[in-house]
Design a protein around this motif. Sequence first.
Motif, PDB file in Angstrom:
ATOM      1  N   PRO A  99       0.891  -1.040   0.067  1.00 57.02           N
ATOM      2  CA  PRO A  99       0.040  -0.314  -0.040  1.00 57.02           C
ATOM      3  C   PRO A  99       0.853   1.097   0.204  1.00 57.02           C
ATOM      4  CG  PRO A  99      -0.595  -1.804   1.354  1.00 57.02           C
ATOM      5  CD  PRO A  99       0.307  -1.743   1.194  1.00 57.02           C
ATOM      6  N   THR A 100       0.577   2.086   0.029  1.00 57.79           N
ATOM      7  CA  THR A 100       1.318   3.385  -0.789  1.00 57.79           C
ATOM      8  C   THR A 100       1.759   3.857   0.736  1.00 57.79           C
ATOM      9  OG1 THR A 100       0.210   4.447  -2.928  1.00 57.79           O
ATOM     10  CG2 THR A 100       0.676   5.726  -1.659  1.00 57.79           C
ATOM     11  N   ALA A 101       0.449   4.360   1.460  1.00 61.70           N
ATOM     12  CA  ALA A 101       0.959   4.852   2.823  1.00 61.70           C
ATOM     13  C   ALA A 101       1.618   4.170   3.900  1.00 61.70           C
ATOM     14  CB  ALA A 101      -0.282   4.845   3.421  1.00 61.70           C
ATOM     15  N   TYR A 102       1.446   2.397   3.200  1.00 59.11           N
ATOM     16  CA  TYR A 102       3.060   2.126   3.735  1.00 59.11           C
ATOM     17  C   TYR A 102       4.289   1.947   3.530  1.00 59.11           C
ATOM     18  CZ  TYR A 102       4.803  -2.509   6.208  1.00 59.11           C
ATOM     19  OH  TYR A 102       4.602  -4.070   6.985  1.00 59.11           O
ATOM     20  N   VAL A 103       4.228   1.937   2.390  1.00 55.59           N
ATOM     21  CA  VAL A 103       5.465   2.443   1.351  1.00 55.59           C
ATOM     22  C   VAL A 103       6.285   3.747   1.568  1.00 55.59           C
ATOM     23  CG1 VAL A 103       6.443   2.941  -0.741  1.00 55.59           C
ATOM     24  CG2 VAL A 103       4.844   1.239  -0.529  1.00 55.59           C
ATOM     25  N   ALA A 104       5.475   4.947   1.953  1.00 54.91           N
ATOM     26  CA  ALA A 104       5.425   6.230   2.269  1.00 54.91           C
ATOM     27  C   ALA A 104       6.501   5.979   3.242  1.00 54.91           C
ATOM     28  CB  ALA A 104       4.267   7.116   2.161  1.00 54.91           C
ATOM     29  N   ILE A 105       5.663   5.486   4.264  1.00 52.83           N
ATOM     30  CA  ILE A 105       6.504   5.147   6.099  1.00 52.83           C
ATOM     31  C   ILE A 105       7.583   4.629   6.096  1.00 52.83           C
ATOM     32  CG2 ILE A 105       6.839   4.026   8.013  1.00 52.83           C
ATOM     33  CD1 ILE A 105       3.306   4.235   8.023  1.00 52.83           C
ATOM     34  N   MET A 106       7.600   3.888   5.026  1.00 53.84           N
ATOM     35  CA  MET A 106       9.400   3.005   5.137  1.00 53.84           C
ATOM     36  C   MET A 106      10.208   3.939   4.111  1.00 53.84           C
ATOM     37  SD  MET A 106       8.710  -1.003   4.279  1.00 53.84           S
ATOM     38  CE  MET A 106       8.033  -1.699   3.135  1.00 53.84           C
ATOM     39  N   LEU A 218       3.007   9.323  -5.430  1.00 53.38           N
ATOM     40  CA  LEU A 218       3.777   8.630  -5.668  1.00 53.38           C
ATOM     41  C   LEU A 218       5.133   9.039  -7.027  1.00 53.38           C
ATOM     42  CD1 LEU A 218       5.090   6.551  -2.211  1.00 53.38           C
ATOM     43  CD2 LEU A 218       4.651   9.075  -2.124  1.00 53.38           C
ATOM     44  N   SER A 219       4.179   8.968  -7.816  1.00 54.52           N
ATOM     45  CA  SER A 219       4.859   9.543  -9.641  1.00 54.52           C
ATOM     46  C   SER A 219       5.227  10.072  -9.357  1.00 54.52           C
ATOM     47  CB  SER A 219       3.716   9.196 -10.215  1.00 54.52           C
ATOM     48  OG  SER A 219       3.026  10.735 -10.330  1.00 54.52           O
ATOM     49  N   ASP A 220       5.655  11.474  -9.278  1.00 60.57           N
ATOM     50  CA  ASP A 220       6.610  12.325  -9.142  1.00 60.57           C
ATOM     51  C   ASP A 220       7.559  12.553  -8.605  1.00 60.57           C
ATOM     52  OD1 ASP A 220       4.885  14.085 -11.119  1.00 60.57           O
ATOM     53  OD2 ASP A 220       3.648  14.770  -9.682  1.00 60.57           O
ATOM     54  N   PHE A 221       7.119  11.766  -7.381  1.00 57.63           N
ATOM     55  CA  PHE A 221       8.961  12.019  -6.198  1.00 57.63           C
ATOM     56  C   PHE A 221       9.464  10.670  -6.718  1.00 57.63           C
ATOM     57  CE2 PHE A 221      10.462   8.953  -2.911  1.00 57.63           C
ATOM     58  CZ  PHE A 221      10.847  10.142  -2.407  1.00 57.63           C
ATOM     59  N   LEU A 244       8.919  13.969  -0.352  1.00 53.76           N
ATOM     60  CA  LEU A 244       8.139  13.064   0.196  1.00 53.76           C
ATOM     61  C   LEU A 244       6.526  13.067   1.107  1.00 53.76           C
ATOM     62  CD1 LEU A 244       7.202   9.556  -0.145  1.00 53.76           C
ATOM     63  CD2 LEU A 244       9.099  10.052   2.155  1.00 53.76           C
ATOM     64  N   ALA A 245       7.444  13.868   2.255  1.00 52.40           N
ATOM     65  CA  ALA A 245       6.122  14.770   2.613  1.00 52.40           C
ATOM     66  C   ALA A 245       4.886  15.753   2.193  1.00 52.40           C
ATOM     67  CB  ALA A 245       6.516  15.058   3.787  1.00 52.40           C
ATOM     68  N   THR A 246       5.498  16.257   0.970  1.00 51.27           N
ATOM     69  CA  THR A 246       4.384  16.986   0.248  1.00 51.27           C
ATOM     70  C   THR A 246       3.970  15.623  -0.839  1.00 51.27           C
ATOM     71  OG1 THR A 246       6.566  19.270   0.879  1.00 51.27           O
ATOM     72  CG2 THR A 246       4.100  19.000  -0.994  1.00 51.27           C
ATOM     73  N   ALA A 247       4.103  15.174  -1.425  1.00 51.05           N
ATOM     74  CA  ALA A 247       3.524  14.688  -1.709  1.00 51.05           C
ATOM     75  C   ALA A 247       2.646  13.224  -1.451  1.00 51.05           C
ATOM     76  CB  ALA A 247       4.173  13.131  -2.162  1.00 51.05           C
ATOM     77  N   THR A 248       2.944  12.901  -0.406  1.00 51.74           N
ATOM     78  CA  THR A 248       2.119  12.016   0.731  1.00 51.74           C
ATOM     79  C   THR A 248       0.658  13.481   1.489  1.00 51.74           C
ATOM     80  OG1 THR A 248       3.262  11.775   2.485  1.00 51.74           O
ATOM     81  CG2 THR A 248       2.707  10.125   0.670  1.00 51.74           C
ATOM     82  N   ALA A 249       0.650  14.172   1.379  1.00 53.25           N
ATOM     83  CA  ALA A 249       0.136  14.646   2.214  1.00 53.25           C
ATOM     84  C   ALA A 249      -1.387  15.442   2.139  1.00 53.25           C
ATOM     85  CB  ALA A 249       0.843  16.783   2.091  1.00 53.25           C
ATOM     86  N   ASN A 250      -1.838  15.256   1.061  1.00 57.41           N
ATOM     87  CA  ASN A 250      -3.028  14.649   1.375  1.00 57.41           C
ATOM     88  C   ASN A 250      -3.970  13.664   1.096  1.00 57.41           C
ATOM     89  OD1 ASN A 250      -3.782  17.704   1.688  1.00 57.41           O
ATOM     90  ND2 ASN A 250      -2.829  17.646  -0.866  1.00 57.41           N
ATOM     91  N   GLU A 251      -3.054  12.522   1.086  1.00 60.28           N
ATOM     92  CA  GLU A 251      -3.004  11.166   1.085  1.00 60.28           C
ATOM     93  C   GLU A 251      -3.618  10.182   2.517  1.00 60.28           C
ATOM     94  OE1 GLU A 251      -3.608   9.321  -1.596  1.00 60.28           O
ATOM     95  OE2 GLU A 251      -3.275  11.035  -2.630  1.00 60.28           O
ATOM     96  N   PRO A 252      -4.161   8.967   3.089  1.00 59.27           N
ATOM     97  CA  PRO A 252      -4.583   8.636   3.903  1.00 59.27           C
ATOM     98  C   PRO A 252      -3.405   8.098   4.257  1.00 59.27           C
ATOM     99  CG  PRO A 252      -5.947   7.492   1.885  1.00 59.27           C
ATOM    100  CD  PRO A 252      -5.690   8.454   1.375  1.00 59.27           C
ATOM    101  N   THR A 253      -3.166   7.715   5.755  1.00 63.34           N
ATOM    102  CA  THR A 253      -2.000   7.179   6.333  1.00 63.34           C
ATOM    103  C   THR A 253      -2.259   6.181   6.869  1.00 63.34           C
ATOM    104  OG1 THR A 253      -2.691   8.584   8.729  1.00 63.34           O
ATOM    105  CG2 THR A 253      -1.825   9.418   7.128  1.00 63.34           C
ATOM    106  N   SER A 254      -3.384   5.372   6.926  1.00 62.69           N
ATOM    107  CA  SER A 254      -3.714   4.226   7.579  1.00 62.69           C
ATOM    108  C   SER A 254      -4.183   3.090   6.279  1.00 62.69           C
ATOM    109  CB  SER A 254      -4.787   3.834   8.268  1.00 62.69           C
ATOM    110  OG  SER A 254      -4.998   2.929   8.725  1.00 62.69           O
ATOM    111  N   TRP A 255      -3.126   1.909   6.456  1.00 66.05           N
ATOM    112  CA  TRP A 255      -3.613   1.400   5.275  1.00 66.05           C
ATOM    113  C   TRP A 255      -3.624  -0.196   6.018  1.00 66.05           C
ATOM    114  CZ3 TRP A 255       1.100   2.471   7.748  1.00 66.05           C
ATOM    115  CH2 TRP A 255       1.321   1.392   9.539  1.00 66.05           C
TER     116      TRP A 255
END
Length: 419
Positions: A99-106, A218-221, A244-255
Motif C-alpha cells: 500500500p502507498t501509505a505503508y511504502v511512504a512510511i518505509m 508518489l509518481s512525481d517523487f 515525500l511529505a509534500t507528495a503524501t500530505a493529502n493521502e490517507p495514512t492508514s493501511w
Amino acid sequence: MEAFAGRFQLIDLIGTGGMGSVWRAWDLRRSTYVAAKVLGQHDAATLLRFVREQSLRIEHRHVIAPHGWAADDDKVVFAMDLVRGGSVATLLGDHGPLPTAYVAIMLDQLLHGLSAVHAARVVHRDVKPANLLLDVTGTGRPHLRLSDFGVAGLLDEPRMTHRSMILGTPGYLAPEQLTGADPDPRQDLYAVGAVAAELLTGERPAPDGNPREPVGPLSDFIRHLTAPDPSDRPTSAAAAAQLLATATANEPTSWANGPDTPEVFEQLPPLPSPWTPTGPQPPATPSPGPTNTPTTHQTRTNSPALPSPPAPTGQPGPGAPFAAGAEAGAGAAGAGVRASPGRVPGAGVGEAAAGVAGAGIGVGAAGVGAGGGGRDVGRGELVGGGVSQGRGSWAWWVAGVCWVGAVGLLGSAIWLLIR
C-alpha cells in the motif's frame, strides 16, 4: 562450542553474500545475540573494504552499523545488531505490491537513515530491498533499518577500485555510477527512487537503470529521484524527505483497512539446542538422589544393675563406722567407673581399700566386696561375686599376718625391756 577469536560463538547460517556469509552468533562480551558477518576468501582490496565497513560507527535508529569485530588466522568477522523480521525483499515476495501509505512510511525512515549516513560523509552505494531490514512489528507500523555497508564509499577520499570497476547492484545504480563516477550522495537517492517504484509495482527495475514509474501520489517523487542528471535530483536526503511529505500530505495514512494488510513476522529459524531466547542453556546438573551413606551404629551395652554390697553380719565391732564408709566409697567406685578393656575398676578400688584395711582397719573387706561387683565396660563382663569373696578372704589373711607380726614385735620389745 568454541568461540571465534574468543568472542563470537557462531550458531547457524542465516544468509550469504558476495563478500561472505552472515551467521546468528552469541557475543560473549555483550551477552547478546548478534548477526556476525564472516569474510570468506579475500584479496587485499576486499579486506581493506571490509575493515572500512567495520570502522563505521553511525548511531541511528534506522541504520545498522557494525559494533565489534574479530580476526582469527585467515578469517575476519564483524558483528551488528540481529534483526529478526527479514528484509523488505522478503516482505515484497510474501505480500506483493505494498500500500502507498505503508511504502511512504518505509521511504521516510530510509531517507532519515541516509541523512545520518551522508552526514558521516559516507555513500552507501548499494541501497536495495535486500539491504533494508525490518524489525518484527506484525501488522503494525513498520520499522526499517539500512544495512550492509560493504561497498560504501567515503567522500573526498582516494578510491580503492579502478574506475572501470562498478560497485553496486544493477537496476539500482545511477547512470553516472555506470560510467565510474566518484561517490555522491545523490547516487543513493536515485536508488531510493528505484526501490519506491519496486515496492509499489512489485516489479524489479531493469538492469539498464530505467525503473517503471507507477501511477499514483508518489509518481512525481519517484520521477525526481530517478532523474538521469544528478543535478535534477534533490540535493540531499533531507530534501527528498520533504518532497515525500509534500507528495503524501493529502493521502490517507492508514493501511490497516485494506484487503491484505502487510505483516512483518519472525523470519529466523528456531534456535538449535542448547540455545534459548535468553542465551546458551547452562549444562544440566544432576538432581541429588538418595545417598547411600553408611550409618555407623554404635552398639552400647546397657550396664546391668550392680549387686549391692553384702550387709555386715553379727554385731558391729569398734570399726563399724569406718566399714560403712568404706562400703559406700567402694560401691560408688565399682558402679560408676568405665575403663579400657582388660581392667576392672571395681577390683582396683577394692584392692586399694584392702591395703588400707590391712594397715590397721579390719573392715576393708566389705569395700573390696563392693568394688568386686564393678563392671568392665570395654569387654562387657561382670566381675563375679566369687572373685570378690576370694579377694576378701585374702585380705583377712593379710590382716591376720600383720596382727600376729605386730604382737610378735610387741612381745620382743617387752622382753628386751625386762632383760
